[in-house]
Design a protein around this motif. Structure first.
Motif, PDB file in Angstrom:
ATOM      1  N   THR A   1       0.847  -1.184   0.000  1.00  0.00           N
ATOM      2  CA  THR A   1       0.000   0.000   0.000  1.00  0.00           C
ATOM      3  C   THR A   1       0.884   1.236   0.000  1.00  0.00           C
ATOM      4  O   THR A   1       2.021   1.197   0.477  1.00  0.00           O
ATOM      5  N   SER A   3       5.046  -2.747   2.133  1.00  0.00           N
ATOM      6  CA  SER A   3       4.781  -3.949   1.342  1.00  0.00           C
ATOM      7  C   SER A   3       5.250  -5.183   2.090  1.00  0.00           C
ATOM      8  O   SER A   3       6.194  -5.125   2.892  1.00  0.00           O
ATOM      9  N   SER A  30      -3.288  -3.046  -9.402  1.00  0.00           N
ATOM     10  CA  SER A  30      -3.160  -1.894  -8.511  1.00  0.00           C
ATOM     11  C   SER A  30      -4.403  -1.030  -8.624  1.00  0.00           C
ATOM     12  O   SER A  30      -5.079  -1.006  -9.664  1.00  0.00           O
ATOM     13  N   HIS A  65      -3.975   7.262  -1.828  1.00  0.00           N
ATOM     14  CA  HIS A  65      -4.073   5.930  -1.249  1.00  0.00           C
ATOM     15  C   HIS A  65      -4.021   4.912  -2.373  1.00  0.00           C
ATOM     16  O   HIS A  65      -4.761   5.020  -3.351  1.00  0.00           O
ATOM     17  N   GLU A  66      -3.170   3.939  -2.220  1.00  0.00           N
ATOM     18  CA  GLU A  66      -2.976   2.946  -3.280  1.00  0.00           C
ATOM     19  C   GLU A  66      -2.842   1.563  -2.678  1.00  0.00           C
ATOM     20  O   GLU A  66      -2.200   1.367  -1.649  1.00  0.00           O
ATOM     21  N   LEU A  67      -3.433   0.587  -3.345  1.00  0.00           N
ATOM     22  CA  LEU A  67      -3.263  -0.823  -3.034  1.00  0.00           C
ATOM     23  C   LEU A  67      -2.671  -1.506  -4.253  1.00  0.00           C
ATOM     24  O   LEU A  67      -3.086  -1.243  -5.391  1.00  0.00           O
TER      25      LEU A  67
END
Length: 735
Positions: free
Chosen positions: A202, A732, A230, A210-212
């Protein structure tokens, strides 16, 4: 082991030159295995004994070795003689401040001759975009350009940027070839292959980012796979058109996916399937304080900071490939591909009309499918023949429903009652390319690659060209290599960027166009000359210098004309582009550094197509004067360094630019800029959760407030400012 954060070599000759030591195979290199490597048995069951498990590990290793040997054969299909090649391997990418979270365009900005622009666009050696993307040597059909990134950096094991006088194998998009080699089977900490692995992570930080993201990879028997995805959302999807820290109405949601499945039929052949998808949504940022230009009966015009225009970009591609190493002399790869791409611009129905005179609900669609085949045959120890074919069929359409107001011949509004104009077009087209070339090792020091390609395009125009190519490398000493090349280029227009607007349809409206036009954009034809040298000054320091010159007819350029953030192509009659690039790379122990500096000129004269995009005074000026292209930047530089200290990776990179063009007919330029980014990363090994990685990144460390665009110049829309200082944390967990 990584050698340099960025390595520049004059590629082609196969001698053991220190300049390209990273490309040499050691005796233990799996890619140099004998063609008679045994096929792998099936993986053992869970009930197997320990010796059987060891045998299973050996079987998996045999599969990986065989796959790597086929990878080496596939790479041999793509010569680089006479071109300039800049490589980023996985260690180089990790050494960037954002590591694998670095967008692909930001990775490429660390190569010489690459200039940044608004909307994430790149310009290589004075060209407007004109980049071709390949994955494992297979062309990825180009999507409709907007400002979203279609490809993710995380699935790349190596990224190459090939520029200069390209061999005959490369056609259509020729400013640069971005060739991505994907990651393969997972490996453990000792580098041994394992059946399953991956990572989930993330990123969060400034602008509500915000990123996954995550990927899995592995192998089982003859099968191997890599799957990644992603999702990111933030409030700075497009560059801020105002000088403030936070943009107004600039939220974005972006999702990307990539997958590759591979099946080894036998030690000499395999089938692979690649697919990718990108679905990106953007709010169009607003500019506060603007005054409406038109009035609409019965409605109150909203303030300019409260408009609600949006754009969506969606692209999907699928590629099925078959590779066969027929013998030690002959190998080939055949790929079938399909791609769909679509851009939808949805205006603010009141605001766009009141402020610009048109609210265009615009959709561009393109579907492409076809075949690519490449083969290599070692005729003798001195001659390697290569040939190939590319055929693509396209269906493309533009749907444009525009709300406008009546106006007189001078553009003055005559009524406040809007009405709609429907201006839809569609077409089909075919692109064909074939090539033949010979890589001739004339002596131990000299390698010559000569050949030709024939290209034909039948879309909005029907054109063709036979293009000779010549490239050579010469090892002046065991530490100095010269390369030179000539290429005749044929660049057909990208159908998805051709503006088919009907000029007559908008006569007598607030969207009346200033002149009639020829919308049939022509193919660009050019002569490209390249000369360079690479020198290993010391064991740790490599230097490079490269000069290029390009003479062009029907030079293609692009601009963002109108309120929809979609680019349209047009032609200048003549063009000339030339420049000089210098590179330096240093590596010693845990310290590495690189520096690139380029000087260029990109000039054009006379507008051939798309005249309705220009005012009469600008057309007249360009007809009789050489003008700078809007993306011409005199000086561009990139710099970087990394150092590993007690297991912590410290890194920094920087970009310098003298400023893109602006003003009437691009007669002036914006101010210079210098941006520094820094990062620190560390891998921890905690008791319960095991290994996890943390990275802190600061973008624009010194908070430089500079413009990429100011809203003036040929084909330039609203102003765009570079992002202000921003902080990001990435976590991560490998597994």
């Amino acid at each position: 082991m990584s050698r340099f954060p960025l390595r520049a070599i004059a590629a082609g000759a196969a001698s053991a030159l220190a300049l390209s030591a990273h490309a040499q195979s050691s005796p233990a290199d799996p890619s140099s295995s004998s063609p008679s490597a045994p096929s792998a048995p099936s993986a053992p069951s869970a009930r197997s004994s320990a010796p059987a498990q060891a045998a299973g590990a050996k079987a998996l290793n045999a599969v990986v070795v065989t796959a790597k040997r086929l990878d080496a054969a596939r790479n041999a299909l793509s010569p680089e003689t006479g071109s300039s090649v800049y490589r980023f391997d996985s260690e180089d990418i990790n050494a960037l401040p954002q590591g694998e979270n670095t967008p692909l365009n930001q990775v490429l900005l660390q190569a010489p001759g690459v200039v940044q622009d608004s909307f994430g666009q790149l310009h290589v050696r004075g060209d407007h975009a004109n980049l071709q993307y390949r994955i494992n040597g297979v062309i990825i059909p180009e999507p409709i350009s907007g400002f979203g990134q279609m490809l993710d950096t995380r699935f790349a094991d190596e990224i190459k940027l090939i520029t200069g006088a390209l061999p005959a194998q490369y056609g259509f998009r020729t400013a640069g070839i971005v060739d991505i080699r994907t990651k393969g089977a997972a490996a453990d900490e000792e580098g041994q292959p394992k059946a399953f692995g991956g990572e989930i992570g993330t990123v969060f930080g400034s602008h509500a980012d915000h990123e996954l993201n995550g990927y899995v990879q592995g192998a089982k028997g003859p099968w191997s796979y890599f799957l990644s995805g992603s999702f990111v959302e933030n409030n700075l999807g497009i560059e801020n058109p105002a000088a403030g820290r936070n943009a107004i109405h600039d939220h974005t949601d972006q999702g990307k996916a990539f997958g590759m499945l591979s099946y080894l039929i036998n030690p000499d052949s395999r089938v692979s399937f690649m697919f990718g998808s990108a679905d990106n949504r953007f709010q169009i940022p607003n500019r506060p304080g603007l005054s409406p230009s038109f009035t609409i009966d019965g409605v109150v015009t909203p303030p300019s900071d409260q408009l609600n225009a949006n754009q969506r970009e969606k692209t999907d591609f699928q590629i099925l490939s078959y590779q066969n190493k027929v013998s030690s002399a002959l190998d080939f790869q055949v790929s079938l591909f399909h791609r769909t791409s679509r851009v939808d611009y949805n205006p603010d129905p009141i605001g766009d009309l009141a402020y610009t005179g048109v609210a265009a609900n615009l959709t561009r669609k393109n579907e492409a499918y076809g075949v690519q085949a490449d083969g290599s045959y070692v005729l003798s120890p001195s001659h390697t023949l290569r040939s190939g074919l590319f055929v693509q069929r396209e269906r493309f359409a533009v749907n444009n429903t525009s709300s406008v107001l009546p106006a007189d011949a001078d553009g003055n509004q005559t009524s406040g009652v809007p009405f709609s104009i429907v201006d839809n077009t569609s077409n089909t087209g075919t692109t064909l390319g074939v090539y033949l070339q010979d890589e001739w090792k004339a002596t131990d020091k000299l390698t010559v690659n000569y050949g030709a390609r024939y290209d034909h395009v039948n879309t909005v125009v029907s054109e063709q060209q036979l293009s000779p190519r010549l490239g050579l490398t010469y090892d002046l000493t065991n530490v100095t290599r010269l390369h030179a090349g000539y290429a005749r280029y044929f660049t057909p227009p990208a159908t998805e960027k051709i503006d088919s607007t009907s000029v007559a349809s908008f006569a007598g409206t607030t969207n009346a166009l200033p002149s009639d036009a020829n919308t049939a954009v022509r193919s660009e034809r050019s002569d490209y000359f390249d000369l360079g040298v690479s020198h290993q000054a010391t064991r740790n320091l490599t230097l490079g210098l490269d000069a290029y010159y390009r003479k062009v007819r029907h030079l293609q350029d692009e601009g963002q004309f109108g309120n929809a953030l979609i680019f349209s192509s047009f032609n200048y009659d003549q063009g000339k582009i030339y420049g000089l690039e210098g590179t330096a790379n240093y590596r010693q122990g845990s310290f590495a550094a690189y520096a690139n500096l380029g000087v260029s000129r990109a000039l054009a004269k006379g507008v051939e197509t798309g005249q309705f995009h220009f005012g009469a005074d600008e057309l007249a000026y360009i007809a009789s004067n050489w003008v700078h292209l809007d993306h011409d930047q005199t000086v561009a530089g990139s710099f970087g360094t990394s150092y590993t200290w007690h297991g912590t990776l410290l890194s920094a990179d920087a970009l310098f630019g003298s400023g893109l063009r602006n003003g009437f007919a691009n007669t002036s330029h914006l101010g210079a800029y210098f941006q520094v980014n820094v990062g620190a990363g560390h891998a921890f090994d905690a008791p319960v959760i095991g290994k996890f990685k943390v990275r802190l990144t600061v973008i624009n460390l010194f908070d430089r407030n500079y413009q990429l665009r100011d809203g003036t110049g040929i084909g330039v829309g609203a102003p765009q400012y570079a992002p202000r200082r921003s902080f990001y944390v990435a976590l991560s967990k490998p597994f």
